[in-house]
Design a protein around this motif. Structure first.
Motif, PDB file in Angstrom:
ATOM      1  N   ARG A  46      26.013  51.794  51.721  1.00 19.30           N
ATOM      2  CA  ARG A  46      25.555  51.106  50.527  1.00 19.30           C
ATOM      3  C   ARG A  46      26.083  49.685  50.532  1.00 19.30           C
ATOM      4  NH1 ARG A  46      22.437  54.508  50.254  1.00 19.30           N
ATOM      5  NH2 ARG A  46      21.942  55.985  48.578  1.00 19.30           N
ATOM      6  N   SER A  47      25.307  48.795  49.929  1.00 19.88           N
ATOM      7  CA  SER A  47      25.788  47.439  49.712  1.00 19.88           C
ATOM      8  C   SER A  47      26.784  47.465  48.560  1.00 19.88           C
ATOM      9  CB  SER A  47      24.615  46.511  49.391  1.00 19.88           C
ATOM     10  OG  SER A  47      25.057  45.192  49.196  1.00 19.88           O
ATOM     11  N   VAL A  48      27.408  46.320  48.289  1.00 18.29           N
ATOM     12  CA  VAL A  48      28.414  46.275  47.225  1.00 18.29           C
ATOM     13  C   VAL A  48      27.811  46.559  45.861  1.00 18.29           C
ATOM     14  CG1 VAL A  48      29.983  44.741  48.453  1.00 18.29           C
ATOM     15  CG2 VAL A  48      28.146  43.758  47.084  1.00 18.29           C
ATOM     16  N   ASP A  49      26.484  46.351  45.686  1.00 15.99           N
ATOM     17  CA  ASP A  49      25.853  46.639  44.399  1.00 15.99           C
ATOM     18  C   ASP A  49      25.407  48.093  44.287  1.00 15.99           C
ATOM     19  OD1 ASP A  49      23.650  46.768  46.032  1.00 15.99           O
ATOM     20  OD2 ASP A  49      22.665  44.989  45.237  1.00 15.99           O
ATOM     21  N   GLY A  50      25.711  48.902  45.298  1.00 16.96           N
ATOM     22  CA  GLY A  50      25.393  50.324  45.245  1.00 16.96           C
ATOM     23  C   GLY A  50      24.022  50.686  45.780  1.00 16.96           C
ATOM     24  N   THR A  51      23.248  49.710  46.252  1.00 17.01           N
ATOM     25  CA  THR A  51      21.927  50.003  46.800  1.00 17.01           C
ATOM     26  C   THR A  51      22.005  50.188  48.313  1.00 17.01           C
ATOM     27  OG1 THR A  51      21.437  47.644  47.032  1.00 17.01           O
ATOM     28  CG2 THR A  51      20.773  48.706  44.972  1.00 17.01           C
ATOM     29  N   GLY A  52      21.025  50.881  48.846  1.00 17.16           N
ATOM     30  CA  GLY A  52      20.976  51.116  50.283  1.00 17.16           C
ATOM     31  C   GLY A  52      20.423  49.914  51.029  1.00 17.16           C
ATOM     32  N   PRO A  53      20.332  50.016  52.365  1.00 13.48           N
ATOM     33  CA  PRO A  53      19.823  48.903  53.160  1.00 13.48           C
ATOM     34  C   PRO A  53      18.412  48.513  52.747  1.00 13.48           C
ATOM     35  CG  PRO A  53      20.821  50.580  54.565  1.00 13.48           C
ATOM     36  CD  PRO A  53      20.722  51.176  53.203  1.00 13.48           C
ATOM     37  N   ALA A  54      18.141  47.210  52.757  1.00 12.14           N
ATOM     38  CA  ALA A  54      16.825  46.676  52.405  1.00 12.14           C
ATOM     39  C   ALA A  54      16.335  45.779  53.532  1.00 12.14           C
ATOM     40  CB  ALA A  54      16.907  45.889  51.099  1.00 12.14           C
ATOM     41  N   VAL A  55      15.049  45.519  53.543  1.00 13.44           N
ATOM     42  CA  VAL A  55      14.488  44.591  54.525  1.00 13.44           C
ATOM     43  C   VAL A  55      15.173  43.234  54.373  1.00 13.44           C
ATOM     44  CG1 VAL A  55      12.409  43.326  55.189  1.00 13.44           C
ATOM     45  CG2 VAL A  55      12.275  45.766  54.649  1.00 13.44           C
ATOM     46  N   GLY A  56      15.595  42.672  55.513  1.00 12.26           N
ATOM     47  CA  GLY A  56      16.301  41.396  55.493  1.00 12.26           C
ATOM     48  C   GLY A  56      17.803  41.533  55.526  1.00 12.26           C
ATOM     49  N   ASP A  57      18.322  42.727  55.265  1.00 11.06           N
ATOM     50  CA  ASP A  57      19.773  42.943  55.332  1.00 11.06           C
ATOM     51  C   ASP A  57      20.275  42.784  56.759  1.00 11.06           C
ATOM     52  OD1 ASP A  57      21.071  43.412  52.864  1.00 11.06           O
ATOM     53  OD2 ASP A  57      20.172  45.411  52.720  1.00 11.06           O
ATOM     54  N   TRP A  58      21.531  42.393  56.881  1.00 12.98           N
ATOM     55  CA  TRP A  58      22.263  42.499  58.146  1.00 12.98           C
ATOM     56  C   TRP A  58      23.101  43.769  58.080  1.00 12.98           C
ATOM     57  CZ3 TRP A  58      21.500  39.751  62.432  1.00 12.98           C
ATOM     58  CH2 TRP A  58      20.844  38.509  62.329  1.00 12.98           C
ATOM     59  N   VAL A  59      22.989  44.599  59.109  1.00 11.43           N
ATOM     60  CA  VAL A  59      23.761  45.837  59.157  1.00 11.43           C
ATOM     61  C   VAL A  59      24.636  45.836  60.400  1.00 11.43           C
ATOM     62  CG1 VAL A  59      22.109  47.201  57.835  1.00 11.43           C
ATOM     63  CG2 VAL A  59      21.868  47.050  60.329  1.00 11.43           C
ATOM     64  N   ALA A  60      25.695  46.633  60.332  1.00 10.18           N
ATOM     65  CA  ALA A  60      26.597  46.811  61.466  1.00 10.18           C
ATOM     66  C   ALA A  60      26.210  48.088  62.195  1.00 10.18           C
ATOM     67  CB  ALA A  60      28.040  46.889  60.980  1.00 10.18           C
ATOM     68  N   LEU A  61      25.949  47.969  63.501  1.00 12.89           N
ATOM     69  CA  LEU A  61      25.555  49.117  64.313  1.00 12.89           C
ATOM     70  C   LEU A  61      26.716  49.612  65.152  1.00 12.89           C
ATOM     71  CD1 LEU A  61      22.068  48.088  65.768  1.00 12.89           C
ATOM     72  CD2 LEU A  61      22.573  49.272  63.623  1.00 12.89           C
ATOM     73  N   ARG A  62      26.853  50.926  65.165  1.00 10.00           N
ATOM     74  CA  ARG A  62      27.754  51.589  66.112  1.00 10.00           C
ATOM     75  C   ARG A  62      26.902  52.594  66.869  1.00 10.00           C
ATOM     76  NH1 ARG A  62      32.160  52.934  62.919  1.00 10.00           N
ATOM     77  NH2 ARG A  62      33.104  50.933  63.429  1.00 10.00           N
ATOM     78  N   GLY A  63      26.471  52.183  68.064  1.00 10.18           N
ATOM     79  CA  GLY A  63      25.492  52.993  68.781  1.00 10.18           C
ATOM     80  C   GLY A  63      24.152  52.922  68.067  1.00 10.18           C
ATOM     81  N   ASP A  64      23.549  54.094  67.778  1.00 17.94           N
ATOM     82  CA  ASP A  64      22.263  54.121  67.074  1.00 17.94           C
ATOM     83  C   ASP A  64      22.449  54.438  65.594  1.00 17.94           C
ATOM     84  OD1 ASP A  64      22.989  56.775  67.175  1.00 17.94           O
ATOM     85  OD2 ASP A  64      21.005  57.504  67.737  1.00 17.94           O
ATOM     86  N   LEU A  65      23.623  54.107  65.066  1.00 19.31           N
ATOM     87  CA  LEU A  65      23.942  54.404  63.668  1.00 19.31           C
ATOM     88  C   LEU A  65      24.311  53.122  62.934  1.00 19.31           C
ATOM     89  CD1 LEU A  65      24.318  56.892  61.760  1.00 19.31           C
ATOM     90  CD2 LEU A  65      26.753  56.797  62.346  1.00 19.31           C
ATOM     91  N   ALA A  66      23.664  52.897  61.790  1.00 21.74           N
ATOM     92  CA  ALA A  66      24.036  51.778  60.923  1.00 21.74           C
ATOM     93  C   ALA A  66      25.172  52.243  60.016  1.00 21.74           C
ATOM     94  CB  ALA A  66      22.845  51.323  60.085  1.00 21.74           C
ATOM     95  N   VAL A  67      26.346  51.627  60.155  1.00 17.56           N
ATOM     96  CA  VAL A  67      27.532  52.114  59.458  1.00 17.56           C
ATOM     97  C   VAL A  67      27.958  51.220  58.299  1.00 17.56           C
ATOM     98  CG1 VAL A  67      28.385  53.303  61.509  1.00 17.56           C
ATOM     99  CG2 VAL A  67      29.085  50.936  61.084  1.00 17.56           C
ATOM    100  N   ALA A  68      27.331  50.054  58.135  1.00 17.37           N
ATOM    101  CA  ALA A  68      27.700  49.161  57.038  1.00 17.37           C
ATOM    102  C   ALA A  68      26.572  48.173  56.778  1.00 17.37           C
ATOM    103  CB  ALA A  68      28.994  48.402  57.348  1.00 17.37           C
ATOM    104  N   VAL A  69      26.442  47.773  55.509  1.00 14.00           N
ATOM    105  CA  VAL A  69      25.552  46.681  55.117  1.00 14.00           C
ATOM    106  C   VAL A  69      26.433  45.468  54.873  1.00 14.00           C
ATOM    107  CG1 VAL A  69      23.886  45.838  53.422  1.00 14.00           C
ATOM    108  CG2 VAL A  69      23.902  48.263  54.058  1.00 14.00           C
ATOM    109  N   LEU A  70      26.193  44.388  55.603  1.00 16.49           N
ATOM    110  CA  LEU A  70      27.003  43.188  55.421  1.00 16.49           C
ATOM    111  C   LEU A  70      26.662  42.520  54.088  1.00 16.49           C
ATOM    112  CD1 LEU A  70      27.032  41.613  59.001  1.00 16.49           C
ATOM    113  CD2 LEU A  70      28.339  43.531  58.071  1.00 16.49           C
ATOM    114  N   PRO A  71      27.624  41.783  53.511  1.00 18.63           N
ATOM    115  CA  PRO A  71      27.386  41.167  52.197  1.00 18.63           C
ATOM    116  C   PRO A  71      26.115  40.319  52.174  1.00 18.63           C
ATOM    117  CG  PRO A  71      29.699  40.977  52.803  1.00 18.63           C
ATOM    118  CD  PRO A  71      28.995  41.525  54.009  1.00 18.63           C
TER     119      PRO A  71
END
Length: 340
Positions: free
Chosen positions: A50-75
């Motif tokens: 989740r992002s800091v506002d509690g929402t999930g990833p959205a189009v345009g977000d930057w995410v952190a990948l560990r392998g084939d898994l998105a583990v964080a939404v960057l601010p």
């Protein structure tokens, strides 16, 4: 791929969790993300992030990948968000990390000023710069007059007229989108967003259809998607929105109606409701033609909507807190019973 072409900046490196690679979200569907990483386009799973506002990833977000898994939404640096349809006023992020929000409407059937005002109020809240783009200029008898009408109603916002068929005006839109800059197109169904996306991308990225027999637009874009433009910019195409609830902060409403707010500063009474009070600066502006009374009516309507929305949010927050306390008491009783 050089991620700076996607808007990546060096200051984001510190936001990445250790051992992760950055990727930008191109599309979100069925619990998976389509992302663009340095190694190419990938389909990845989401680890309930989740992002800091509690929402999930959205189009345009930057995410952190560990392998084939998105583990964080960057601010997020900006986000076009709306209160989702229904009674809950849940926040829905339409597109994130935008530089420009293109509020799209059509130059056929007369300017829809109140609708444009609503979109501008949400766009101003996003943190990105709003621009009004009026499509189908080739079908308008007096483009200059139509643009002036909208510009008078959108203080501080550029208003551009374009034709996706002839290409007129597209250069001005492209100038907004240099390498690494991201825009999102938002607007009602049938105003020409898909045709504009195809024209800007130089290829067919979205289907197009005509207007329905009842005059209402058709949904031709069914999912939000981020496209890389030939000149290096990025464009988020969004489905038409028949409902657009205002975000809770209210700041966008102040900027979208900056003229009304400015006239209100000259009111004799600080709590003036701009109705029948003596010395009302807003009423004076209407009387001498500086303010369209329809803008005051629209401003009041959106203020009332925002107030009702906040009441619903507060009621939901109180209900969630009551449920949390009940669950805590229930858990305490169960622990006490087990210890006997």
């Amino acid at each position: 791929m050089d991620l700076t072409a996607l808007g990546w900046t060096a200051d984001r490196v510190a936001e990445l969790p250790s051992g992760c690679e950055p990727a930008r979200v191109l599309r979100v569907d069925r619990g998976r993300l389509t992302v663009q990483a340095a190694d190419g386009e990938l389909r990845v799973r989401v680890a309930g992030v989740r992002s800091v506002d509690g929402t999930g990833p959205a189009v345009g977000d930057w995410v952190a990948l560990r392998g084939d898994l998105a583990v964080a939404v960057l601010p997020r640096r900006s986000a076009f968000s709306r209160a989702a349809a229904g009674r809950t006023s849940t926040l829905q992020v339409v597109a994130a990390n935008l530089d420009v929000v293109l509020v799209v409407d059509a130059l056929v059937g007369g300017a829809r000023l109140r609708r444009i005002e609503r979109y501008l109020a949400v766009a101003w809240s996003s943190g990105a710069a709003p621009v009004v783009v009026l499509t189908k200029a080739d079908l308008c008898a007096d483009v200059t007059a139509a643009v002036e009408l909208v510009a008078e109603d959108a203080p501080g916002v550029p208003v551009l007229a374009v034709s996706s068929s002839t290409g007129d005006g597209l250069g001005a839109v492209r100038d907004l989108l240099g390498p690494g800059r991201t825009a999102a197109m938002v607007g009602h169904s049938g105003v020409g967003k898909s045709s504009l996306a195809n024209a800007l991308c130089g290829r067919a990225v979205a289907g197009t259809q005509g207007i329905r027999d009842d005059g209402r637009g058709r949904h031709t874009t069914t999912a939000r998607q981020l496209h890389l433009l030939p000149g290096g910019g990025l464009l988020v195409d969004t489905p038409g929105m028949r409902e657009l609830g205002l975000p809770d902060d209210g700041g966008g409403l102040v900027q979208a109606y900056a003229d009304v707010v400015e006239f209100a500063t000259s009111c004799h009474f600080q709590d003036c409701e701009h109705r029948t009070e003596p010395g009302c600066g807003v009423a004076a502006a209407i009387d001498d033609g500086r303010l369209d009374p329809a803008r005051l009516t629209a401003w009041r309507k959106l203020q009332g909507e925002l107030h009702r929305q906040r009441v619903r949010v507060d009621a939901r927050t109180r209900s969630e807190e009551r449920n949390r306390l009940r669950a805590a008491r229930r858990a305490g009783r169960e622990r006490s019973a087990r210890s006997r």
